[in-house]
Design a protein around this motif. Sequence first.
Motif, PDB file in Angstrom:
ATOM      1  N   SER A  90       0.745  -1.127   0.005  1.00 57.72           N
ATOM      2  CA  SER A  90      -0.001  -0.156  -0.115  1.00 57.72           C
ATOM      3  C   SER A  90       0.760   1.282   0.024  1.00 57.72           C
ATOM      4  O   SER A  90       0.721   2.210  -0.626  1.00 57.72           O
ATOM      5  CB  SER A  90      -0.984   0.027   1.235  1.00 57.72           C
ATOM      6  N   LEU A  91       1.765   1.312   0.749  1.00 63.46           N
ATOM      7  CA  LEU A  91       2.758   2.383   0.860  1.00 63.46           C
ATOM      8  C   LEU A  91       3.591   2.543  -0.467  1.00 63.46           C
ATOM      9  O   LEU A  91       3.914   3.650  -0.981  1.00 63.46           O
ATOM     10  CB  LEU A  91       3.780   2.044   2.006  1.00 63.46           C
ATOM     11  N   TRP A  92       3.925   1.474  -1.102  1.00 59.68           N
ATOM     12  CA  TRP A  92       4.589   1.497  -2.279  1.00 59.68           C
ATOM     13  C   TRP A  92       3.605   2.189  -3.666  1.00 59.68           C
ATOM     14  O   TRP A  92       4.077   3.058  -4.138  1.00 59.68           O
ATOM     15  CB  TRP A  92       5.063   0.123  -2.801  1.00 59.68           C
ATOM     16  N   TYR A  93       2.448   1.763  -3.440  1.00 57.90           N
ATOM     17  CA  TYR A  93       1.469   2.512  -4.491  1.00 57.90           C
ATOM     18  C   TYR A  93       1.263   4.037  -4.072  1.00 57.90           C
ATOM     19  O   TYR A  93       1.444   4.509  -5.129  1.00 57.90           O
ATOM     20  CB  TYR A  93       0.203   1.812  -4.141  1.00 57.90           C
ATOM     21  N   VAL A  94       1.237   4.303  -2.730  1.00 57.97           N
ATOM     22  CA  VAL A  94       0.902   5.613  -2.619  1.00 57.97           C
ATOM     23  C   VAL A  94       2.180   6.393  -2.992  1.00 57.97           C
ATOM     24  O   VAL A  94       2.177   7.477  -3.409  1.00 57.97           O
ATOM     25  CB  VAL A  94       0.755   5.987  -1.234  1.00 57.97           C
ATOM     26  N   LYS A  95       3.537   5.882  -2.820  1.00 58.87           N
ATOM     27  CA  LYS A  95       4.817   6.512  -2.832  1.00 58.87           C
ATOM     28  C   LYS A  95       4.978   6.748  -4.364  1.00 58.87           C
ATOM     29  O   LYS A  95       5.519   7.861  -4.774  1.00 58.87           O
ATOM     30  CB  LYS A  95       5.926   5.481  -2.349  1.00 58.87           C
ATOM     31  N   HIS A  96       4.372   6.116  -5.207  1.00 55.53           N
ATOM     32  CA  HIS A  96       4.832   6.354  -6.767  1.00 55.53           C
ATOM     33  C   HIS A  96       3.507   6.968  -7.395  1.00 55.53           C
ATOM     34  O   HIS A  96       3.663   7.017  -8.545  1.00 55.53           O
ATOM     35  CB  HIS A  96       4.844   4.851  -7.206  1.00 55.53           C
ATOM     36  N   GLY A  97       2.398   7.351  -6.555  1.00 53.40           N
ATOM     37  CA  GLY A  97       1.811   8.360  -7.060  1.00 53.40           C
ATOM     38  C   GLY A  97       0.102   7.769  -7.217  1.00 53.40           C
ATOM     39  O   GLY A  97      -0.785   8.695  -7.576  1.00 53.40           O
ATOM     40  N   TRP A  98      -0.211   6.643  -6.834  1.00 47.05           N
ATOM     41  CA  TRP A  98      -1.442   6.034  -6.895  1.00 47.05           C
ATOM     42  C   TRP A  98      -2.296   6.310  -5.628  1.00 47.05           C
ATOM     43  O   TRP A  98      -1.673   6.848  -4.702  1.00 47.05           O
ATOM     44  CB  TRP A  98      -1.568   4.762  -7.165  1.00 47.05           C
ATOM     45  N   THR A  99      -3.664   6.302  -5.358  1.00 52.88           N
ATOM     46  CA  THR A  99      -4.223   6.174  -4.318  1.00 52.88           C
ATOM     47  C   THR A  99      -4.925   5.139  -4.205  1.00 52.88           C
ATOM     48  O   THR A  99      -5.308   4.550  -5.399  1.00 52.88           O
ATOM     49  CB  THR A  99      -5.438   7.531  -4.367  1.00 52.88           C
ATOM     50  N   ILE A 100      -5.429   4.646  -3.067  1.00 54.90           N
ATOM     51  CA  ILE A 100      -6.259   3.456  -2.951  1.00 54.90           C
ATOM     52  C   ILE A 100      -7.503   3.624  -2.469  1.00 54.90           C
ATOM     53  O   ILE A 100      -7.545   4.337  -0.952  1.00 54.90           O
ATOM     54  CB  ILE A 100      -5.378   2.257  -1.904  1.00 54.90           C
ATOM     55  N   ASN A 101      -8.602   3.321  -2.911  1.00 58.03           N
ATOM     56  CA  ASN A 101     -10.042   3.733  -2.458  1.00 58.03           C
ATOM     57  C   ASN A 101     -10.155   4.941  -2.032  1.00 58.03           C
ATOM     58  O   ASN A 101     -11.149   5.282  -1.119  1.00 58.03           O
ATOM     59  CB  ASN A 101     -10.086   2.700  -1.353  1.00 58.03           C
ATOM     60  N   GLU A 102      -9.711   5.848  -3.123  1.00 54.05           N
ATOM     61  CA  GLU A 102     -10.224   7.343  -2.750  1.00 54.05           C
ATOM     62  C   GLU A 102     -11.428   7.610  -3.012  1.00 54.05           C
ATOM     63  O   GLU A 102     -11.938   8.579  -2.125  1.00 54.05           O
ATOM     64  CB  GLU A 102      -8.848   8.341  -3.423  1.00 54.05           C
ATOM     65  N   TYR A 103     -11.984   7.295  -3.923  1.00 51.06           N
ATOM     66  CA  TYR A 103     -13.271   7.579  -4.327  1.00 51.06           C
ATOM     67  C   TYR A 103     -14.159   7.167  -3.135  1.00 51.06           C
ATOM     68  O   TYR A 103     -15.202   7.821  -2.542  1.00 51.06           O
ATOM     69  CB  TYR A 103     -13.956   6.705  -5.521  1.00 51.06           C
ATOM     70  N   TYR A 104     -14.160   5.935  -2.348  1.00 48.13           N
ATOM     71  CA  TYR A 104     -14.898   5.462  -1.199  1.00 48.13           C
ATOM     72  C   TYR A 104     -14.522   6.323  -0.091  1.00 48.13           C
ATOM     73  O   TYR A 104     -15.434   6.663   0.541  1.00 48.13           O
ATOM     74  CB  TYR A 104     -14.551   3.979  -1.023  1.00 48.13           C
ATOM     75  N   ASN A 105     -13.316   6.674   0.133  1.00 47.84           N
ATOM     76  CA  ASN A 105     -13.112   7.553   1.261  1.00 47.84           C
ATOM     77  C   ASN A 105     -13.612   8.950   1.306  1.00 47.84           C
ATOM     78  O   ASN A 105     -14.118   9.336   2.256  1.00 47.84           O
ATOM     79  CB  ASN A 105     -11.467   7.734   1.350  1.00 47.84           C
ATOM     80  N   ARG A 106     -13.659   9.462  -0.136  1.00 47.70           N
ATOM     81  CA  ARG A 106     -14.504  10.901  -0.056  1.00 47.70           C
ATOM     82  C   ARG A 106     -15.843  10.571   0.105  1.00 47.70           C
ATOM     83  O   ARG A 106     -16.623  11.492   0.636  1.00 47.70           O
ATOM     84  CB  ARG A 106     -14.180  11.286  -1.662  1.00 47.70           C
ATOM     85  N   GLN A 107     -16.357   9.501  -0.525  1.00 48.06           N
ATOM     86  CA  GLN A 107     -17.871   9.138   0.069  1.00 48.06           C
ATOM     87  C   GLN A 107     -18.180   9.222   1.335  1.00 48.06           C
ATOM     88  O   GLN A 107     -19.384   9.717   1.690  1.00 48.06           O
ATOM     89  CB  GLN A 107     -18.458   8.046  -0.769  1.00 48.06           C
ATOM     90  N   GLN A 108     -17.352   8.633   2.327  1.00 50.06           N
ATOM     91  CA  GLN A 108     -17.553   8.652   3.781  1.00 50.06           C
ATOM     92  C   GLN A 108     -17.300   9.867   4.383  1.00 50.06           C
ATOM     93  O   GLN A 108     -18.097   9.834   5.473  1.00 50.06           O
ATOM     94  CB  GLN A 108     -16.438   7.289   4.309  1.00 50.06           C
ATOM     95  N   ARG A 109     -16.715  10.844   3.996  1.00 46.03           N
ATOM     96  CA  ARG A 109     -16.631  12.046   4.430  1.00 46.03           C
ATOM     97  C   ARG A 109     -17.919  12.880   4.413  1.00 46.03           C
ATOM     98  O   ARG A 109     -18.814  13.012   3.804  1.00 46.03           O
ATOM     99  CB  ARG A 109     -15.588  13.066   3.943  1.00 46.03           C
TER     100      ARG A 109
END
Length: 156
Positions: free
Chosen positions: A137-156
């Motif tokens: 997960s940290l590798w993905y974020v370090k290289h520019g991707w997000t993980i489940n960002e759309y879902y996280n925005r819906q929860q806010r």
Amino acid sequence: MKIKKTVPYNIRKILPMIGIAGASLMMGGCQKEQPTRDIELRFSEGDCSNVILIHPDETPLRLSREVSDIIKYLDAQPDVRTIYLVPYYDWRGFQSQGVTAIRNNVLSYAIDYSPKVRGRGDFNFKLGEASKVPEDSLWYVKHGWTINEYYNRQQR
């Protein structure tokens, strides 16, 4: 014995000469800068041909992988600043092993190939699966991707 030579100068002539000399030094650095561009290459679970090429190996059930010809071509272009790898479609079918497999078998080949290659966009993995492998997960974020960002925005 010292020889002293006096050079006659005229202040009205020396100031313009210094100005011309200074201006000529500055003019050498003025070159037209080429515009650069960013490229997005999209890939999905079923089609990663923009990212890697998979070749059958001599050994049964083994595959050799290499960076796609598109990335090689774009990396060689001087006007390309960044090559973004953008995931699309649905990634919810991936469990923690799939999160690791995509990183190791597809994306790391392109990221390690050139510093021009970066990630962009969101992976919508099955909720909670990416957190089971925090190093990935940290590798993905370090290289520019997000993980489940759309879902996280819906929860806010």
